[in-house]
Design an enzyme around this catalytic site. Structure first.
Site, PDB file in Angstrom:
ATOM      1  N   SER A  66    -100.567  40.022  87.558  1.00  0.00           N
ATOM      2  CA  SER A  66     -99.365  40.876  87.535  1.00  0.00           C
ATOM      3  C   SER A  66     -99.321  41.939  88.630  1.00  0.00           C
ATOM      4  O   SER A  66     -98.251  42.478  88.896  1.00  0.00           O
ATOM      5  CB  SER A  66     -99.274  41.600  86.194  1.00  0.00           C
ATOM      6  OG  SER A  66     -98.381  40.928  85.354  1.00  0.00           O
ATOM      7  N   LYS A  69     -96.824  41.591  91.263  1.00  0.00           N
ATOM      8  CA  LYS A  69     -95.412  41.934  91.012  1.00  0.00           C
ATOM      9  C   LYS A  69     -94.987  43.167  91.811  1.00  0.00           C
ATOM     10  O   LYS A  69     -93.832  43.305  92.197  1.00  0.00           O
ATOM     11  CB  LYS A  69     -95.192  42.186  89.512  1.00  0.00           C
ATOM     12  CG  LYS A  69     -95.406  40.945  88.647  1.00  0.00           C
ATOM     13  CD  LYS A  69     -95.421  41.295  87.156  1.00  0.00           C
ATOM     14  CE  LYS A  69     -95.630  40.055  86.294  1.00  0.00           C
ATOM     15  NZ  LYS A  69     -95.824  40.380  84.864  1.00  0.00           N
ATOM     16  N   TYR A 194     -94.374  31.633  92.272  1.00  0.00           N
ATOM     17  CA  TYR A 194     -94.841  32.722  91.390  1.00  0.00           C
ATOM     18  C   TYR A 194     -96.321  32.547  91.031  1.00  0.00           C
ATOM     19  O   TYR A 194     -97.101  33.501  91.057  1.00  0.00           O
ATOM     20  CB  TYR A 194     -93.966  32.761  90.130  1.00  0.00           C
ATOM     21  CG  TYR A 194     -94.435  33.741  89.081  1.00  0.00           C
ATOM     22  CD1 TYR A 194     -94.188  35.104  89.209  1.00  0.00           C
ATOM     23  CD2 TYR A 194     -95.137  33.305  87.956  1.00  0.00           C
ATOM     24  CE1 TYR A 194     -94.621  36.004  88.248  1.00  0.00           C
ATOM     25  CE2 TYR A 194     -95.573  34.201  86.982  1.00  0.00           C
ATOM     26  CZ  TYR A 194     -95.308  35.544  87.138  1.00  0.00           C
ATOM     27  OH  TYR A 194     -95.748  36.440  86.182  1.00  0.00           O
ATOM     28  N   TYR A 246     -98.349  47.439  80.957  1.00  0.00           N
ATOM     29  CA  TYR A 246     -97.699  46.699  79.874  1.00  0.00           C
ATOM     30  C   TYR A 246     -97.178  47.672  78.813  1.00  0.00           C
ATOM     31  O   TYR A 246     -96.760  48.779  79.151  1.00  0.00           O
ATOM     32  CB  TYR A 246     -98.663  45.679  79.240  1.00  0.00           C
ATOM     33  CG  TYR A 246     -99.303  44.749  80.234  1.00  0.00           C
ATOM     34  CD1 TYR A 246     -98.536  43.869  80.989  1.00  0.00           C
ATOM     35  CD2 TYR A 246    -100.673  44.725  80.435  1.00  0.00           C
ATOM     36  CE1 TYR A 246     -99.110  43.001  81.896  1.00  0.00           C
ATOM     37  CE2 TYR A 246    -101.265  43.857  81.346  1.00  0.00           C
ATOM     38  CZ  TYR A 246    -100.469  43.002  82.070  1.00  0.00           C
ATOM     39  OH  TYR A 246    -101.043  42.154  82.970  1.00  0.00           O
ATOM     40  N   VAL A 264    -103.631  40.230  84.132  1.00  0.00           N
ATOM     41  CA  VAL A 264    -104.423  39.572  83.084  1.00  0.00           C
ATOM     42  C   VAL A 264    -105.737  38.968  83.587  1.00  0.00           C
ATOM     43  O   VAL A 264    -106.517  38.452  82.789  1.00  0.00           O
ATOM     44  CB  VAL A 264    -103.614  38.496  82.312  1.00  0.00           C
ATOM     45  CG1 VAL A 264    -102.543  39.116  81.448  1.00  0.00           C
ATOM     46  CG2 VAL A 264    -103.050  37.443  83.248  1.00  0.00           C
TER      47      VAL A 264
HETATM   48  N1  GLU Z   1     -99.545  35.002  85.972  1.00  0.00           N
HETATM   49  C1  GLU Z   1     -99.494  35.741  84.762  1.00  0.00           C
HETATM   50  C2  GLU Z   1     -98.347  35.294  83.884  1.00  0.00           C
HETATM   51  O1  GLU Z   1     -97.258  35.149  84.343  1.00  0.00           O
HETATM   52  C3  GLU Z   1     -99.374  37.191  85.088  1.00  0.00           C
HETATM   53  C4  GLU Z   1     -99.323  38.022  83.862  1.00  0.00           C
HETATM   54  C5  GLU Z   1    -100.038  39.319  83.970  1.00  0.00           C
HETATM   55  O2  GLU Z   1    -100.984  39.505  84.738  1.00  0.00           O
HETATM   56  O3  GLU Z   1     -99.628  40.206  83.221  1.00  0.00           O
HETATM   57  O4  GLU Z   1     -98.502  35.069  82.732  1.00  0.00           O
END
Ligand code: GLU
Length: 310
Positions: A66, A69, A194, A246, A264
């Site tokens: 994440s 992002k 992604y 989160y 994650v």
């Molecule tokens: N690639 C992970 C997903 O889309 C990233 C989620 C994360 O790190 O919060 O589930």
């Protein structure tokens, strides 16, 4: 903020925080992430121009997940400007888990609440300009290379494929948003990009440098180049505070008070305005998806050295 002379303390603090990894477990919904050693904990703290202190297994590589992002949001904002980006994705935090679909249905018009949850991040990745997946990924990697002065950084094919093969929830989010006109392109191509962006592989020092450039208003201290415009770093830092950890972002702001983004894989990137960049890796996660030992380490650092921005 106090003077950072914590070189000697850092090893001790890592050993102390590491004990908390037993209260978490590695993410296994992406099978390749399930192979990580839950007891690992490492940190790098970067203070500009080669000034970096570190502790733990700092050469270990891990994927951004994440945290990517934040980078794609910067690229999308540079590509399209704020008005366009925020016409498709909101700016509000959510109390829901990062992969929840619920608000897409109850929010009218259907629009992901913010770019840090999966729905919002997928919508943002959909905006990256380029003729092909390779070109788009190259632009995301290009910004990372400029921020870290490390052009070796690339993505891990194994982790990307492992996620692409099992991304059923993210596929559902994409199809839902395609129906509502939030995304227009091919869902499979979008997921391909992604999952590769999430699988970009770094070590703690790279991560600390990424955090530092965001903290340092978009300038790479080694090259002196402005790689992200100042106003975009402000937007990013604000999202890190309100949505970066989160649905623990509120508690984290109170207990730690450092703008941060977690992934994650167990990574956490911290950006202390005008101060330092932090890169942490500790793959044992709590039930919200944050590194348990990593959060503990940040909490100790923040209280010991008075790092909270609030
Ligand atoms: N690639 C992970 C997903 O889309 C990233 C989620 C994360 O790190 O919060 O589930």
């Amino acid at each position: 903020m106090e003077d950072f002379s914590f070189n000697e303390d850092l090893n001790e603090m890592v050993l102390e925080a590491k004990k908390y990894s037993k209260y978490g477990s590695v993410a296994d919904y992406i099978p390749a992430l399930g192979e990580a050693n839950p007891e690992t904990l490492s940190i790098a703290i970067y203070r500009g121009k080669g000034d970096c202190i570190a502790a733990g297994g700092i050469y270990e590589k891990f994927t951004l997940q994440s945290i990517s992002k934040v980078i794609t949001l910067a690229v999308a904002l540079m590509d399209h400007g704020e008005d366009y980006v925020f016409s498709k994705v909101g700016m509000e935090p959510t109390g829901d888990p990062f992969n929840s679909i619920a608000k897409l249905e109850t929010n009218i018009p259907s629009k992901p609440l913010n770019p840090m949850i999966n729905a919002g991040a997928l919508a943002v990745t959909n905006m990256i300009i380029g003729q092909s997946i390779d070109e788009k990924l190259g632009r995301i990697l290009g910004l990372i290379h400029e921020m870290t002065s490390n052009s070796e950084i690339t993505f891990c094919e194994r982790v990307a494929k492992s996620e692409l093969d099992t991304a059923f929830l993210n596929r559902s989010l994409c199809y839902f948003m395609k129906q509502h006109g939030v995304i227009q392109s091919s869902v499979e191509d979008l997921l391909d990009l992604y999952t590769k962006q999430c699988a970009i592989q770094v070590d703690c020092t790279d991560l600390a440098k990424l955090g530092y450039v965001i903290a340092n208003e978009g300038r790479n201290p080694e090259t002196g180049r402005q790689v992200i415009p100042l106003h975009i770093t402000r937007i990013i830092k604000t999202f890190m505070v309100t949505c970066g950890m989160y649905n623990s972002s509120g508690e984290f702001a109170i207990r730690v008070g450092i703008p941060a983004k977690s992934g994650v894989s167990g990574a956490i990137m911290g950006s202390l305005p005008h101060g330092l960049g932090i890169g942490i890796y500790g793959p044992a996660l709590d039930d919200r998806g944050n590194s348990v030992a990593g959060m503990k380490l940040l909490e100790s650092l923040s209280s010991r050295y008075n790092l909270s921005i609030f």
